[in-house]
Scaffold this motif. Structure first.
Motif: not given
Length: 113
Positions: A76-89
């Motif tokens: 769930w975290f990977a799908r909804h909360r993991a973000i990178h400030p410079a790239h779209e994951l």
């Protein structure tokens, strides 16, 4: 995502970590056996890739270990909360290290998260 259900020799852990970084990994989540050691290995591989120098934000690799969480929570975290400030994951790799495959089960759990 590195899902570890088997014991892994330290040499393999380092080889896989270097491979992940060389392949362009920007965010790694480690879950399962020795996930904190996996976090350290991937983080060290990322630092090694830039000769242990200051890393620009666009090249920064985020690595987390999820020792006390259920796998569904990590998905769930990977799908909804993991973000990178410079790239779209927008691509997720589930690297399952185990004695027996669980591909369909893991993919279904990820998509249900």
């Amino acid at each position: 995502m590195v899902v570890v259900d088997a014991d892994v020799h330290e040499t393999m852990m380092w080889d896989v970590s270097r491979w992940l970084i060389a392949s362009g990994c920007l965010y790694a989540l480690a879950w399962g056996k020795d996930c904190d050691q996996w976090r350290e290995a991937i983080d060290d591989a990322a630092q090694e890739a830039v000769n242990y120098e200051e890393v620009p934000e666009a090249q920064r690799v985020f690595v987390t270990a999820h020792e006390d969480e259920e796998l569904e929570e990590v998905f769930w975290f990977a799908r909804h909360r993991a973000i990178h400030p410079a790239h779209e994951l927008n691509t997720t790799l589930i690297l399952h290290i185990a004695d027996a495959p669980r591909r369909e089960e893991l993919e279904a759990a990820y998509h249900d998260a």
